[in-house]
Scaffold this motif. Structure first.
Motif, PDB file in Angstrom:
ATOM      1  N   GLN A 153     -61.052   4.051   9.873  1.00 53.98           N
ATOM      2  CA  GLN A 153     -60.005   4.980   9.446  1.00 53.98           C
ATOM      3  C   GLN A 153     -58.612   4.409   9.695  1.00 53.98           C
ATOM      4  N   LEU A 154     -57.768   4.508   8.672  1.00 58.23           N
ATOM      5  CA  LEU A 154     -56.358   4.128   8.806  1.00 58.23           C
ATOM      6  C   LEU A 154     -55.551   5.415   8.940  1.00 58.23           C
ATOM      7  N   THR A 155     -55.159   5.720  10.169  1.00 57.41           N
ATOM      8  CA  THR A 155     -54.371   6.920  10.428  1.00 57.41           C
ATOM      9  C   THR A 155     -52.896   6.623  10.159  1.00 57.41           C
ATOM     10  N   TRP A 156     -52.102   7.662  10.107  1.00 56.92           N
ATOM     11  CA  TRP A 156     -50.673   7.443   9.888  1.00 56.92           C
ATOM     12  C   TRP A 156     -50.064   6.737  11.100  1.00 56.92           C
ATOM     13  N   HIS A 157     -50.648   6.918  12.280  1.00 52.25           N
ATOM     14  CA  HIS A 157     -50.160   6.197  13.465  1.00 52.25           C
ATOM     15  C   HIS A 157     -50.361   4.688  13.298  1.00 52.25           C
ATOM     16  N   LYS A 158     -51.535   4.315  12.793  1.00 54.16           N
ATOM     17  CA  LYS A 158     -51.800   2.891  12.552  1.00 54.16           C
ATOM     18  C   LYS A 158     -50.883   2.352  11.454  1.00 54.16           C
ATOM     19  N   ALA A 159     -50.659   3.137  10.425  1.00 56.80           N
ATOM     20  CA  ALA A 159     -49.789   2.705   9.328  1.00 56.80           C
ATOM     21  C   ALA A 159     -48.363   2.472   9.825  1.00 56.80           C
ATOM     22  N   ILE A 160     -47.885   3.337  10.692  1.00 56.44           N
ATOM     23  CA  ILE A 160     -46.550   3.141  11.275  1.00 56.44           C
ATOM     24  C   ILE A 160     -46.540   1.873  12.130  1.00 56.44           C
ATOM     25  N   GLY A 161     -47.603   1.662  12.898  1.00 54.98           N
ATOM     26  CA  GLY A 161     -47.702   0.460  13.704  1.00 54.98           C
ATOM     27  C   GLY A 161     -47.676  -0.800  12.854  1.00 54.98           C
ATOM     28  N   ILE A 162     -48.400  -0.778  11.735  1.00 57.74           N
ATOM     29  CA  ILE A 162     -48.407  -1.917  10.828  1.00 57.74           C
ATOM     30  C   ILE A 162     -47.004  -2.165  10.279  1.00 57.74           C
ATOM     31  N   ALA A 163     -46.325  -1.108   9.888  1.00 60.91           N
ATOM     32  CA  ALA A 163     -44.962  -1.245   9.368  1.00 60.91           C
ATOM     33  C   ALA A 163     -44.032  -1.835  10.424  1.00 60.91           C
ATOM     34  N   LEU A 164     -44.180  -1.396  11.664  1.00 57.50           N
ATOM     35  CA  LEU A 164     -43.348  -1.938  12.745  1.00 57.50           C
ATOM     36  C   LEU A 164     -43.652  -3.409  12.998  1.00 57.50           C
ATOM     37  N   VAL A 165     -44.925  -3.783  12.950  1.00 56.10           N
ATOM     38  CA  VAL A 165     -45.299  -5.187  13.137  1.00 56.10           C
ATOM     39  C   VAL A 165     -44.694  -6.037  12.023  1.00 56.10           C
ATOM     40  N   ILE A 166     -44.838  -5.592  10.793  1.00 61.01           N
ATOM     41  CA  ILE A 166     -44.282  -6.342   9.668  1.00 61.01           C
ATOM     42  C   ILE A 166     -42.765  -6.451   9.794  1.00 61.01           C
ATOM     43  N   GLY A 167     -42.113  -5.361  10.175  1.00 58.02           N
ATOM     44  CA  GLY A 167     -40.667  -5.417  10.387  1.00 58.02           C
ATOM     45  C   GLY A 167     -40.287  -6.385  11.489  1.00 58.02           C
ATOM     46  N   GLY A 168     -41.063  -6.422  12.556  1.00 60.47           N
ATOM     47  CA  GLY A 168     -40.805  -7.355  13.645  1.00 60.47           C
ATOM     48  C   GLY A 168     -40.993  -8.809  13.214  1.00 60.47           C
ATOM     49  N   VAL A 169     -42.023  -9.054  12.446  1.00 59.13           N
ATOM     50  CA  VAL A 169     -42.287 -10.410  11.954  1.00 59.13           C
ATOM     51  C   VAL A 169     -41.163 -10.870  11.039  1.00 59.13           C
ATOM     52  N   VAL A 170     -40.736  -9.991  10.152  1.00 62.99           N
ATOM     53  CA  VAL A 170     -39.618 -10.331   9.262  1.00 62.99           C
ATOM     54  C   VAL A 170     -38.367 -10.607  10.074  1.00 62.99           C
ATOM     55  N   GLY A 171     -38.096  -9.759  11.059  1.00 61.96           N
ATOM     56  CA  GLY A 171     -36.935  -9.955  11.915  1.00 61.96           C
ATOM     57  C   GLY A 171     -36.982 -11.271  12.667  1.00 61.96           C
ATOM     58  N   LEU A 172     -38.154 -11.622  13.204  1.00 64.41           N
ATOM     59  CA  LEU A 172     -38.288 -12.911  13.896  1.00 64.41           C
ATOM     60  C   LEU A 172     -38.005 -14.072  12.957  1.00 64.41           C
ATOM     61  N   GLN A 173     -38.563 -14.001  11.763  1.00 59.85           N
ATOM     62  CA  GLN A 173     -38.374 -15.107  10.821  1.00 59.85           C
ATOM     63  C   GLN A 173     -36.923 -15.217  10.380  1.00 59.85           C
ATOM     64  N   LEU A 174     -36.282 -14.089  10.145  1.00 60.64           N
ATOM     65  CA  LEU A 174     -34.877 -14.114   9.701  1.00 60.64           C
ATOM     66  C   LEU A 174     -33.937 -14.653  10.768  1.00 60.64           C
ATOM     67  N   THR A 175     -34.308 -14.476  12.024  1.00 63.20           N
ATOM     68  CA  THR A 175     -33.417 -14.918  13.103  1.00 63.20           C
ATOM     69  C   THR A 175     -33.831 -16.255  13.694  1.00 63.20           C
ATOM     70  N   SER A 176     -34.897 -16.864  13.173  1.00 60.50           N
ATOM     71  CA  SER A 176     -35.313 -18.161  13.708  1.00 60.50           C
ATOM     72  C   SER A 176     -34.584 -19.283  12.992  1.00 60.50           C
ATOM     73  N   ALA A 177     -34.618 -20.446  13.564  1.00 57.83           N
ATOM     74  CA  ALA A 177     -33.926 -21.600  13.019  1.00 57.83           C
ATOM     75  C   ALA A 177     -34.685 -22.259  11.881  1.00 57.83           C
ATOM     76  N   SER A 178     -36.005 -21.963  11.743  1.00 53.84           N
ATOM     77  CA  SER A 178     -36.814 -22.632  10.711  1.00 53.84           C
ATOM     78  C   SER A 178     -36.535 -22.086   9.345  1.00 53.84           C
TER      79      SER A 178
END
Length: 106
Positions: A81-106
């Motif tokens: 089951q994909l609950t809305w809590h998990k969906a929010i968690g996935i969105a936060l993870v994706i946002g964090g990954v994007v943020g890390l990549q945007l602020t990295s030197a690579s």
């Protein structure tokens, strides 16, 4: 090329999770072998990607994207089951990954 290596490492890490679950505590030899092989190959491709990525960013990308992939695979293939809590968690993870990549030197 580093993005391709990272993508391969992510797919292999997802395969590790599926194989490890099927191995049932390493009771099934075929799944145990698949777990060890995909783990070794995933680590190899991660190490290739880390030649370009910062280690912290590359590792965070690898684990986060694999975690999201495993969660989505569990929902789509294994009937978990994909609950809305998990969906929010996935969105936060994706946002964090994007943020890390945007602020990295690579």
């Amino acid at each position: 090329m580093h993005w391709l290596y990272l993508a391969i490492a992510v797919v292999l890490e997802i395969a590790v999770a599926v194989s490890a679950g099927k191995a049932q505590g390493f009771k099934h030899r075929g799944w145990t072998a698949a777990t060890l092989l995909t783990g070794a190959l995933g680590t190899y491709f991660l190490s290739r990607a880390l030649l370009t990525f910062d280690v912290g960013v590359g590792y965070a990308l690898w684990t986060s994207l694999a975690g999201v992939g495993i969660t989505l695979l569990g929902t789509l293939v294994f009937g978990q089951q994909l609950t809305w809590h998990k969906a929010i968690g996935i969105a936060l993870v994706i946002g964090g990954v994007v943020g890390l990549q945007l602020t990295s030197a690579s």
